[in-house]
Design a protein around this motif. Structure first.
Motif, PDB file in Angstrom:
ATOM      1  N   LEU A 159       0.854  -1.184  -0.129  1.00  0.00           N
ATOM      2  CA  LEU A 159      -0.110  -0.180   0.067  1.00  0.00           C
ATOM      3  C   LEU A 159       0.934   1.166   0.153  1.00  0.00           C
ATOM      4  O   LEU A 159       1.938   1.183   0.627  1.00  0.00           O
ATOM      5  N   ASP A 160       0.396   2.073  -0.790  1.00  0.00           N
ATOM      6  CA  ASP A 160       1.370   3.525  -0.774  1.00  0.00           C
ATOM      7  C   ASP A 160       0.384   4.508  -0.770  1.00  0.00           C
ATOM      8  O   ASP A 160      -0.491   4.972  -1.725  1.00  0.00           O
ATOM      9  N   TYR A 161       0.201   5.186   0.561  1.00  0.00           N
ATOM     10  CA  TYR A 161      -0.656   6.339   0.686  1.00  0.00           C
ATOM     11  C   TYR A 161      -0.122   7.712   0.306  1.00  0.00           C
ATOM     12  O   TYR A 161      -0.819   8.793   0.720  1.00  0.00           O
ATOM     13  N   ASP A 180      -2.572  -4.612   9.140  1.00  0.00           N
ATOM     14  CA  ASP A 180      -3.937  -5.250   9.372  1.00  0.00           C
ATOM     15  C   ASP A 180      -4.288  -6.275   8.024  1.00  0.00           C
ATOM     16  O   ASP A 180      -4.653  -7.459   8.354  1.00  0.00           O
ATOM     17  N   LEU A 181      -3.813  -5.946   6.679  1.00  0.00           N
ATOM     18  CA  LEU A 181      -3.991  -7.153   5.919  1.00  0.00           C
ATOM     19  C   LEU A 181      -3.062  -8.150   5.856  1.00  0.00           C
ATOM     20  O   LEU A 181      -3.614  -9.250   5.748  1.00  0.00           O
ATOM     21  N   ILE A 182      -1.853  -7.965   6.320  1.00  0.00           N
ATOM     22  CA  ILE A 182      -0.787  -9.020   6.386  1.00  0.00           C
ATOM     23  C   ILE A 182      -1.334 -10.010   7.395  1.00  0.00           C
ATOM     24  O   ILE A 182      -1.185 -11.144   7.462  1.00  0.00           O
ATOM     25  N   GLN A 240      -5.821  -0.405  -4.776  1.00  0.00           N
ATOM     26  CA  GLN A 240      -4.639  -0.997  -3.843  1.00  0.00           C
ATOM     27  C   GLN A 240      -4.824  -2.046  -3.015  1.00  0.00           C
ATOM     28  O   GLN A 240      -4.160  -3.052  -3.081  1.00  0.00           O
ATOM     29  N   LYS A 241      -5.863  -2.012  -2.091  1.00  0.00           N
ATOM     30  CA  LYS A 241      -6.189  -3.018  -1.403  1.00  0.00           C
ATOM     31  C   LYS A 241      -6.765  -4.242  -1.782  1.00  0.00           C
ATOM     32  O   LYS A 241      -6.168  -5.378  -1.440  1.00  0.00           O
ATOM     33  N   GLU A 242      -7.485  -4.115  -2.985  1.00  0.00           N
ATOM     34  CA  GLU A 242      -8.003  -5.321  -3.666  1.00  0.00           C
ATOM     35  C   GLU A 242      -6.736  -6.217  -4.293  1.00  0.00           C
ATOM     36  O   GLU A 242      -6.646  -7.474  -4.245  1.00  0.00           O
ATOM     37  N   GLU A 273       6.298  -6.811  16.233  1.00  0.00           N
ATOM     38  CA  GLU A 273       4.980  -7.308  15.727  1.00  0.00           C
ATOM     39  C   GLU A 273       5.175  -8.468  14.273  1.00  0.00           C
ATOM     40  O   GLU A 273       4.877  -9.592  14.202  1.00  0.00           O
ATOM     41  N   TYR A 274       6.109  -7.767  13.324  1.00  0.00           N
ATOM     42  CA  TYR A 274       6.428  -8.343  12.243  1.00  0.00           C
ATOM     43  C   TYR A 274       7.345  -9.661  12.534  1.00  0.00           C
ATOM     44  O   TYR A 274       7.174 -10.659  11.868  1.00  0.00           O
TER      45      TYR A 274
END
Ligand SMILES: [Zn+2]
Length: 263
Positions: free
Chosen positions: A104-106, A146-148, A115-117, A170-171
């Motif tokens: 993701l790149d905001y 969140d997606l990971i 992007q999310k899809e 966390e990662y």
């Protein structure tokens, strides 16, 4: 001393424009400087094909196939399945060893829904294929994690890490590798160096993201793997290893994560 650059874009036109000898001149200078190989990251089917072409020409050079979040701007949700099936078919090449770069790149901020899809679909694809993922996260730390989190079977590297120490923890807990590039050497990057200190040495990767993100003292110039030594010095200092030990550890980690052995 051997060094492996875990993330590059040697097909980028900036090399042809700004580097003596272009892409191949930059690669030759990097090999001469002790870099034994690199991963060339695709950002769409065209740049993935260019990465594969380089991987076919050089030993210890590998490619990845993926649709970068910035490149999602070229597609609507309805067009995604077609481009993602092109991404998937390029994963079958014997020198394609990872899926990426995706994420993701905001900062540039193409349509976040698209992007999310694309990110979600490619995380599923990587898990199904058993391939490591290369994550691009720019100013989208929360949504990326969140997606990971949802894709428990996906693993790989967070490229050019720019998040916090808490997120690193966390990662690492979820089994991911953390990759640092030139910004680790920047004067004001105390938070980044603190995050680097929190990564167990066997989860660290080193990269350039060249031709971008040159380390100190080469800021403003075009970047190549030959300049990665400066990032290595900073990383070794953070971790408390010698430069030689740090180089050997990051080579070993890249081989383990990409499932490659170097010639
Ligand atoms: Zn990149």
């Amino acid at each position: 001393m051997k060094l492996y650059d875990a993330h590059t874009h040697y097909y980028d036109e900036k090399f042809a424009r700004e580097y003596p000898g272009g892409t191949h001149g930059a690669i030759a200078d990097s090999f001469a400087a002790g870099v034994c190989g690199f991963l060339c990251a695709g950002t769409n089917p065209d740049t993935t094909k260019a990465s594969i072409a380089l991987a076919e020409q050089y030993e210890n050079v590998y490619a990845s196939s993926g649709l970068h979040p910035q490149d999602t701007a070229d597609y609507s949700i309805a067009e995604l399945p077609t481009v993602l099936s092109a991404v998937e078919s390029l994963l079958d090449h014997p020198k394609t060893v990872a899926l990426g770069e995706i994420g993701l790149d905001y900062h540039w901020d193409p349509d976040r829904m698209v992007q999310k899809e694309a990110f979600d679909a490619q995380l599923s694809m990587a898990a199904a294929k058993g391939l490591p993922v290369i994550i691009h996260d720019r100013e989208a730390h929360g949504d990326t994690m969140d997606l990971i989190r949802v894709h428990k079977n996906a693993t790989g590297m967070i490229h050019s890490y720019s998040g916090s120490g808490e997120m690193v923890r966390e990662y690492v807990r979820m089994g991911w590798y953390i990759s640092f590039s030139g910004p680790l050497t920047y004067k004001n990057a105390e938070k980044l160096r603190a995050a680097c200190k929190m990564v167990p040495p066997d989860r660290l990767l080193i990269e350039t993201d060249c031709p971008y993100l040159p380390p100190v003292p080469h800021r403003g110039k075009i970047n190549t793997s030959a300049l990665m030594i400066h990032t290595l010095e900073t990383m070794a200092e953070c971790v408390g290893l010698s430069i030689q030990e740090m180089a050997a550890q990051t080579v070993e980690n890249a081989c383990r994560m990409f499932h490659i052995s170097l010639l």
